[in-house]
Design an enzyme around this catalytic site. Structure first.
Site, short mmCIF file in Angstrom:
data_model
loop_
_atom_site.label_atom_id
_atom_site.label_comp_id
_atom_site.label_asym_id
_atom_site.label_seq_id
_atom_site.Cartn_x
_atom_site.Cartn_y
_atom_site.Cartn_z
N HIS A 203 0.86 -1.18 0.00
CA HIS A 203 0.00 0.00 0.00
C HIS A 203 0.90 1.23 0.00
O HIS A 203 1.34 1.67 1.05
CB HIS A 203 -0.84 0.04 1.28
CG HIS A 203 -1.97 -0.92 1.27
ND1 HIS A 203 -2.99 -0.88 0.35
CD2 HIS A 203 -2.28 -1.94 2.09
CE1 HIS A 203 -3.88 -1.83 0.61
NE2 HIS A 203 -3.45 -2.48 1.66
N VAL A 204 1.17 1.76 -1.16
CA VAL A 204 2.06 2.91 -1.20
C VAL A 204 1.72 3.75 -2.42
O VAL A 204 1.34 3.23 -3.46
CB VAL A 204 3.54 2.45 -1.23
CG1 VAL A 204 3.88 1.74 -2.53
CG2 VAL A 204 4.49 3.61 -0.98
#
Ligand SMILES: *[C@@H]1O[C@H](CO)[C@@H](O)[C@H](O)[C@H]1NC(C)=O
Ligand SMILES: *[C@@H]1O[C@H](CO)[C@@H](O)[C@H](O)[C@H]1NC(C)=O
Ligand SMILES: *[C@@H]1O[C@H](CO)[C@@H](O)[C@H](O)[C@H]1NC(C)=O
Ligand SMILES: *[C@@H]1O[C@H](CO)[C@@H](O)[C@H](O)[C@H]1NC(C)=O
Length: 444
Positions: A203-204
């Site tokens: 999640h970036v």
């Protein structure tokens, strides 16, 4: 920090990694281009100089923010012979690229290449030859968006990594999507050091490798209807998922009852931060990047996100059509995703997938939905853009799209909450990161 699910490189009997394949192809082309000039040393020199210039220029272009070459190759492949080949193979229900087929292409030699391509040679084109085989990216990044079915995909990836022997690295940091410049460089270096072929997922928000002169990997992602995503997250934070509400209450002791039992209509209509901008500006920053302005709801971030998708993403699917997303991934990244659809549809997987996602408590009133819809207009503009692109890609490959209502009519809002079955998603996805981000905005 990171989980490594498969650390072995390709099988020893299969040391033709994608890169080797590409290298061999290139050598063939340069040989080919040299043939007519065999007796002219000057011609030969000219040819090599051109080739060198081209390679240099393409490298230079890449390092300066152009789309990664591999992505251009794939697009070119799709553009040149996409429909013809692909729809035929699809109709036959077979996989397009097999290792055997690739091997055949490799042994068939330069003359076969020449025949297939007609009279045109490398020099005639003054550019890269259209690839005859689908190029294989060997560095893939899936910067998964929260509550868009990413856990479902990660479970599939674990099975696939074992099956196809690629390195899957799945970060279990779920609450840090934005990084300092130093952290970015650190992470990108880490990613590019994973033995190829690899698929990295976290999640970036989008990381710009070229900005730091690191080779840009190919990106993939999946998003979903923005209000559905928002509702899913809202109730997940409060009541958890298939593991049961009791379980969740125990795991989130920090949440006050006021917050946990906050009526979603109140949250929306009375402008609680959780239900307002910038918090509901969520999907676009994943595609826009690490620039502070990427967090500000507006046209700048929207346009940058769109441009980024076009330049750096091989595919952005939509969760509403997950099976087609998997099918396209199977076609576009065969050495990662071959067989994914049959796994997804298998009874064993279905049993696992039976753990339904977030517990949906209420559907907001139509009024609240309309307010929210207006608040998320950029998100919807982006979502519609992605959906159109996705349908275009499906068409290119010969898949039909079911026509769906445009995402703005009241009836669309009414049925919204019921439309997508909840997929599995991450264990924890709390908003710590957003608080973090906001303070970052205040003190840059
Ligand atoms: C990079 O890898 C090192 C060693 O594996 C690890 O300690 C570090 O936390 C990683 N950095 C990031 C940003 O993941
Ligand atoms: C990435 O960095 C390059 C080089 O600095 C720049 O040209 C490009 O616009 C950047 N792209 C994004 C999406 O930030
Ligand atoms: C899913 O679970 C429900 C109850 O938990 C059960 O009745 C149903 O048969 C299950 N479906 C599958 C496909 O396993
Ligand atoms: C992320 O979550 C971990 C625990 O899961 C916590 O220790 C850490 O402080 C959080 N990071 C941020 C930036 O909130």
């Amino acid at each position: 920090m990171m989980k490594n699910f498969s650390s072995s490189p390709l099988h020893s009997n299969n040391n033709q990694t994608p890169n080797h394949v590409r290298e061999r192809n290139n050598r063939n082309y340069s040989l080919l281009s040299a043939l007519p000039l065999r007796f002219s040393l000057r011609g030969y020199g000219f040819c090599m100089a051109t080739l060198f210039l081209f390679c240099f220029a393409s490298l230079f272009y890449q390092l300066n923010g152009g789309p990664p070459k591999i992505l251009l190759d794939i697009r070119q492949y799709l553009g040149v012979c996409g429909k013809k080949h692909w729809s035929g193979k699809m109709a036959a229900g077979r996989l397009f690229i097999h290792k055997e087929r690739l091997a055949r292409q490799l042994v068939s030699g330069p003359n076969a290449h020449k025949q297939r391509r007609g009279e045109s040679t490398f020099l005639d084109d003054h550019g890269p030859p259209a690839p005859n085989v689908l190029p294989f990216p060997s560095q893939v990044v899936y910067n998964r968006v929260g509550k868009c079915g990413s856990r479902t995909v990660v479970i599939l990836l674990r099975l696939l990594a074992e099956k196809h022997q690629f390195n899957l690295v799945s970060s279990d940091i779920h609450n840090k999507t934005r990084l300092t410049k130093h952290e970015q460089v650190d992470l990108m270096k880490n990613i590019s050091n994973i033995p190829q072929p690899f698929l990295y997922t976290r999640h970036v928000h989008f990381l710009n490798f070229t900005r730091f002169r690191i080779e840009q990997p190919v990106y993939i992602n999946i998003i979903r209807d923005p209000i559905n995503r928002f509702l899913s997250n809202y109730f997940f934070r409060r009541f958890g998922d298939w593991r049961g509400e009791q379980n969740h209450l125990i795991r989130t002791p920090g949440m006050k009852d006021d917050e946990r039992y906050l009526d979603i209509n109140v949250c929306i209509l009375e402008n609680y931060p959780e239900c307002s901008n910038p918090r509901v500006f969520y999907i676009i920053p994943y595609f826009c990047g690490q620039h502070p302005q990427c967090r500000e709801p507006g046209v700048w971030a929207l346009e940058r996100a769109k441009q980024n998708v076009q330049e750096n993403y091989l595919l952005v699917g939509i969760l509403e059509e997950l099976e087609d997303v998997l099918l396209l991934l199977e076609r576009l990244l065969p050495h990662y995703f071959t067989g994914v659809l049959s796994i997804y549809k298998s009874p064993d997987y279905k049993k696992m997938g039976n753990m339904t996602g977030t517990v949906r408590k209420h559907t907001p009133t139509l009024e609240a939905l309309q307010v929210l819809y207006h608040r998320m207009r950029y998100e919807y503009e982006f979502y519609n853009f992605i959906r159109d692109q996705f349908h275009l890609m499906k068409k290119k490959i010969g898949l039909k799209s079911v026509s769906q209502p445009p995402a703005h009519s009241p009836s669309f809002l009414r049925e919204l909450a019921l439309r997508t079955p909840e997929p599995l998603d991450e264990d924890e996805e709390f908003d710590t990161d957003l608080e973090d981000a906001n303070s970052w905005l205040v003190h840059p």
